[in-house]
Design a protein around this motif. Structure first.
Motif: not given
Length: 515
Positions: A208-210, A157-159, A180-183, A150-154
């Motif tokens: 790490g997410l703001n 495709n949804f940068r 997700i923090i890095q991706m 799921t994170l790979q697709i995000i």
């Protein structure tokens, strides 16, 4: 779903284990290991097991290099970090990696759930999406291979993703989501409501997410706090920039921005910046006490250093046997002359900003008389400022509602990284107000009418008086007096006027006569 595809030859995978690694942030831990490792590596399936941190690598050379890193890294407590390396089977997420056709269908499903205008992705109840069920694809986000896909697709495709909804997915851990923090570090809104998260510690994996908005309602962890303020404090420790929690607006942190690179300069008798420093302190006190009196003191978290200290004391007279009217404060009082138990004396010193704000939150709700404040700055260096404020306040709730108290508060502050004041020590002394202090509290004195009083004001001040008179309905001389008493701060004058008017403390003669 998920055929037994094995990347790499048997025996080429290694499990990396960091004992006690559960207390470290993933980003810090991986970066620290990489900085000491002689070859670059990519951690696969990073996750926490009880108090350990684990991940996998696929190369004997990398495994050997990682083994050499053991005991070369020290944490903040100067403890050396050990690293164990062992041969392993193929990791779960690799062994059960989604097939290309499954990835394509998942991508199509997620595209349908993406709002391009809001840059929002709604993945709630993802497992039960008909587009997946009809193709016999079982996406369970608790499984690391499913979350990784799921994170790979995000990421691909949804940068520019801003909002991610993962509610109602029965999530009980956030190991897989930590990537997700890095991706996709752009995410500002995250919905984790109605899942199975039991511990706040899980949130450390994504801190790490703001984040500016977070939803957690419906998770068991929400029921582990004694009250709402403690809950908010714990979540804001993970996400300091959070503005909304479970749809509730949070008070903004108290900060005071300045233009100069250093907040505090060496003291000189003729120093030109003294007025700037005075203005800074007065503005800080105004914002601090407006937040303190707002009913939600969580907004004060941003005013304190992480390791700040706070103590409260009240007067002690060994000959006074009558019960004190300050009983709401006595249980927190740290008066050495009264306390015989050294352990209790230490326990009553509040340490860390979270403990401080929690302690402030249980004190009686108040309304401070800003016009009563007497402020003194008595020590300053380039990196530290000490100042005190004396004044009165009244309690606005509880059995002592309406009681007027006098206080002295001493602050020690340093410059913060964002050019703001940061409190490192806070001492509060509370006593009963004297009859004179009580009588003068929250009162606006009638000015002596001077026919030419408006003529000595600047054009801007005259316009402020006219505007204030129009909005408040008070006569010009009363409007002028209110503005002068509040140092021509229009907003503060309006707040004081509203408070006193609601309490019926402004006499009728102050207002214009309505024909």
């Amino acid at each position: 779903m998920g055929k037994n595809t094995q990347d790499g030859t048997p025996g080429s995978w290694f499990k990396i284990t960091i004992p006690c690694g559960g207390k470290y942030d993933k980003t810090w831990l991986v970066n620290s290991i990489q900085n000491h490792c002689s070859v670059p590596f990519t951690p696969v399936d990073f996750h926490y097991v009880k108090n350990q941190a684990r991940f996998f690598v696929q190369d004997a050379g990398i495994a050997s290099a990682l083994k050499d890193v053991s005991y070369k890294i020290c944490d903040e407590e100067n403890q050396k970090i050990s690293i164990f390396v062992n041969p392993s089977n193929v990791p779960y997420s690799v062994r059960y990696k989604l097939e290309p056709e499954e990835m394509e269908q998942l991508k199509l499903t997620m595209n349908k759930r993406y709002d391009v205008f809001q840059q929002a992705l709604d993945l709630q109840r993802l497992r039960f999406d008909p587009d997946l069920v009809d193709h016999d694809i079982d996406i369970i986000l608790n499984r690391r291979n499913c979350m990784a896909a799921t994170l790979q697709i995000i990421e691909e495709n949804f940068r520019e993703l801003l909002s991610l909804n993962l509610s109602n997915n029965k999530l009980y851990g956030l190991d897989g989501l930590s990537d997700i923090i890095q991706m996709v570090p752009t995410v500002k809104i995250l919905n984790l409501s109605n899942n199975e998260l039991n511990l706040v510690w899980e949130l450390n994996k994504i801190k790490g997410l703001n984040l500016e908005e977070l939803w957690l309602e419906g998770n068991p962890l929400c029921d582990t706090f004694p009250d709402q303020s403690t809950y908010i404090s714990a979540i804001k420790d993970c996400f300091p920039k959070l503005l909304r929690l479970d749809g509730q607006e949070l008070s903004p942190p108290v900060t005071v921005d300045i233009d100069t690179p250093y907040l505090i300069k060496p003291c000189k008798e003729s120093y030109k910046g003294s007025e700037t420093l005075k203005s800074l302190v007065l503005q800080f006190l105004q914002e601090y006490y407006l937040t303190y009196d707002s009913g939600d003191r969580q907004g004060l978290l941003g005013a304190y250093h992480h390791e700040a200290c706070f103590s409260l004391t009240i007067p002690f007279n060994p000959e006074d046997l009558a019960p004190s009217s300050l009983c709401e404060y006595s249980k927190e009082s740290r008066n050495m002359k009264k306390l015989k138990d050294p352990y209790l004396w230490v326990q009553l010193l509040k340490h860390t900003k979270r403990d401080i704000v929690c302690a402030l939150g249980v004190l009686p709700k108040t309304q401070h008389d800003l016009s009563s404040f007497v402020v003194d700055m008595w020590f300053q260096t380039e990196m530290m400022l000490c100042f005190s404020v004396n004044g009165v306040f009244k309690e606005v709730e509880g059995r002592s509602q309406g009681s007027v108290r006098a206080f002295t508060r001493t602050f020690i502050v340093t410059p913060a990284s964002n050019s703001s004041i940061c409190i490192v020590n806070d001492e509060l002394f509370v006593r009963d107000a004297t009859p004179s202090e009580t009588q003068n509290a929250f009162s606006i004195q009638v000015p002596t009418p001077i026919s030419s009083s408006m003529s000595i004001l600047s054009q801007e001040q005259q316009e402020m008086v006219q505007s204030f008179s129009t909005q408040s309905g008070m006569k010009l001389e009363w409007s002028q007096k209110c503005l002068q008493d509040n140092e021509w701060n229009y907003t503060r004058a309006g707040q004081v006027f509203t408070m006193l008017k609601n309490e019926g403390k402004i006499p009728e003669e102050a207002f214009k006569q309505i024909p």
